[in-house]
Each structure stands twice: as C-alpha cells, then as structure tokens.
Enzyme design. Structure first.
Site, mmCIF file in Angstrom:
data_model
loop_
_atom_site.group_PDB
_atom_site.id
_atom_site.type_symbol
_atom_site.label_atom_id
_atom_site.label_comp_id
_atom_site.label_asym_id
_atom_site.label_seq_id
_atom_site.Cartn_x
_atom_site.Cartn_y
_atom_site.Cartn_z
ATOM 1 C CB SER A 88 0.746 8.642 4.125
ATOM 2 O OG SER A 88 0.896 7.351 3.569
ATOM 3 C CE LYS A 89 4.753 4.721 2.375
ATOM 4 N NZ LYS A 89 6.025 4.670 3.121
ATOM 5 N N GLY B 175 -5.647 6.843 1.951
ATOM 6 C CA GLY B 175 -4.810 7.347 3.038
ATOM 7 C C GLY B 175 -3.341 7.048 2.801
ATOM 8 C CE1 TYR B 176 1.783 2.454 2.295
ATOM 9 C CE2 TYR B 176 1.497 2.733 -0.069
ATOM 10 C CZ TYR B 176 2.264 2.334 1.006
ATOM 11 O OH TYR B 176 3.520 1.818 0.790
ATOM 12 C CB ALA B 177 -2.461 7.291 -2.380
#
Length: 256
Positions: free
Chosen positions: A164-165, A160-162
């Site tokens: 989003s970034k 999810g973080y990847a």
C-alpha cells in the site's frame, strides 16, 4: 512576498485525515499554527471536544471533526459528500489515515490484505480524486500523502502495508503528473521510525528496537511533532515548485 510569509496558511482550509493522534494530530496542529482552519477526520474522532480540536482552537483556528471508517466504501463516500457540502472550498488535503496489520507472509490472510489495501490505498485514491477535482476546477490546491520507509523498502511481516505504501509513492507521482500544470501541488512525506501506535510492537521488542536505533544516524525514534514543519512547507507557497516528490523525514535512515 517575504520568505516567511510564503509559509503562511492564513485564510486556508485544510482537511487532515487520521488526525486523532500521532503524526496526523501533529500535522493538523502545525497547519493551524501556520494559520489554517482544520477539518479533521478519523475512524473514532469525536465530532466535538477532541484533543486535536482543543489544540487547534487554542491557537485561534476553527476545527470541524468527522468520524469515518476508511475501510468501508459506503462510509467513505458518505463522508466525502458531507464534507464537500459543508466546505465547498478545501484548499489543502493531507492524506494521513492508515492502518497496519502484522503477520508473516505465509500467515497474512486475505482479510488482513484487503483491509490494509482498502484503507491505505483505495480510500486515499478515492478521496484525492473527489477533493482534487474541485481543486483542479479552481486551479489551486495542495495535496500531501503520508508515505513510509516502506515506499522504498519491503519491511518485515507487513506485506500488505508495504504494498500500500509503495502504491502511495506511485499515486503521488501519478496525480502530480496530471495536476501540476493545473495549479495543484501533490507531494508526500515518508516518515521513518516514529513513536506512534503503529510502531509500538517494534519499540516493545528490545532486539528490533536496538537494531533500528543502531541504523538511525540521528540516534533516536522520531516524534510526531517532527512532521509539523514539513507539512506546513508542503502545504504552503514555499513549496510551489515541488511536484511528485516524496520527502523523507527519517532521521537519516535511508542515507545509511
């Protein structure tokens, strides 16, 4: 104008999200040291008496604090309406607020995914659109996103973080494509491996920490203070011809 004067932020007002600690706090203090008054917002920021407020006031600049849960759309819009009422002119927006939730992809729940995307991507877009439209109307402004190494790489156990970034990198270019000709500079800073709350789990894992350090040419984890200079640069006239760029501050990680 001399080159050093181009780095001055005297007379500017900067909104810095996620400024209670870490990179956001360091960037807020750096902008204040360059002359800007600071509007700070974080999920749990004290309205007055915070450490970042004290640091900003110590260099002679004004500080106004707000708390906002960027994972709550109603809270986000309430904050936007309030801050625009309190500060009709916001010259600089630093989109630093973010979160990270770790779990292997097969265990990465909908709740994890939704929370990270809402805070790191959706809220960033909405805030930039709403603050940015006023900059467009005035014909001037500086916007800086906090991207990540995972704007370029996939990472491990943080899908999810990847995602989003990765989106932040695209949003930086998308906004720049529309607004560069209207006097707005939109860029991003991509931190490498920095000693913050987000990387505590990695730093506490001897094997992961050793493998990370082995790849960083600078030979150390970054410090939040390493971001004060890049933030001032991208928020000042010194970067007037930079648009849609993601600046790496990673100790050389991506060059290895």
């Amino acid at each position: 104008m001399s080159i050093l004067n181009k780095f001055s932020l005297e007379g500017k007002t900067a909104l810095v999200t996620g400024c209670k600690r870490g990179i956001g706090k360091a960037m807020a203090i750096g902008l204040a040291e360059a002359g800007a008054d600071i509007i700070g917002v974080s999920a749990t920021l004290e309205e007055s008496g915070s450490a970042v407020q004290k640091a900003v006031n110590a260099v002679g600049r004004k500080f106004k604090g707000y708390s906002c849960d960027f994972g709550d759309r109603k809270s986000l819009y309430a904050f936007i309406n309030q801050v625009k009422s309190d500060f009709p002119v916001i010259d600089i927006l630093v989109n630093n607020a973010g979160t990270i939730l770790r779990a292997p992809a097969v265990e990465h729940s909908d709740e994890y995914w939704d929370k990270v995307i809402e805070v790191n991507q959706n809220a960033q877009f909405i805030l930039t659109r709403e603050i940015g439209k006023e900059m467009v109307a005035r014909g001037s402004g500086k916007i800086v996103f906090t991207a990540s190494l995972l704007t370029f790489q996939g990472g491990i156990t943080v899908p999810g973080y990847a995602a989003s970034k990765g989106a932040i990198g695209q949003l930086t270019m998308a906004f720049a494509n529309e607004w560069a000709g209207k006097g707005i500079n939109v860029n991003a800073i991509a931190p490498g491996y920095i000693s913050t709350d987000n990387t505590e789990a990695l730093r506490n894992d001897p094997d992961r920490s050793a493998s990370i350090l082995a790849r960083i040419p600078a030979g150390r984890w970054g410090d939040p203070e390493d971001f004060a200079g890049p933030a001032v640069f991208l928020c000042s006239e010194a970067s007037a011809y930079m648009n849609g760029t993601t600046m790496l501050v990673d100790g050389g990680w991506m060059g290895r």
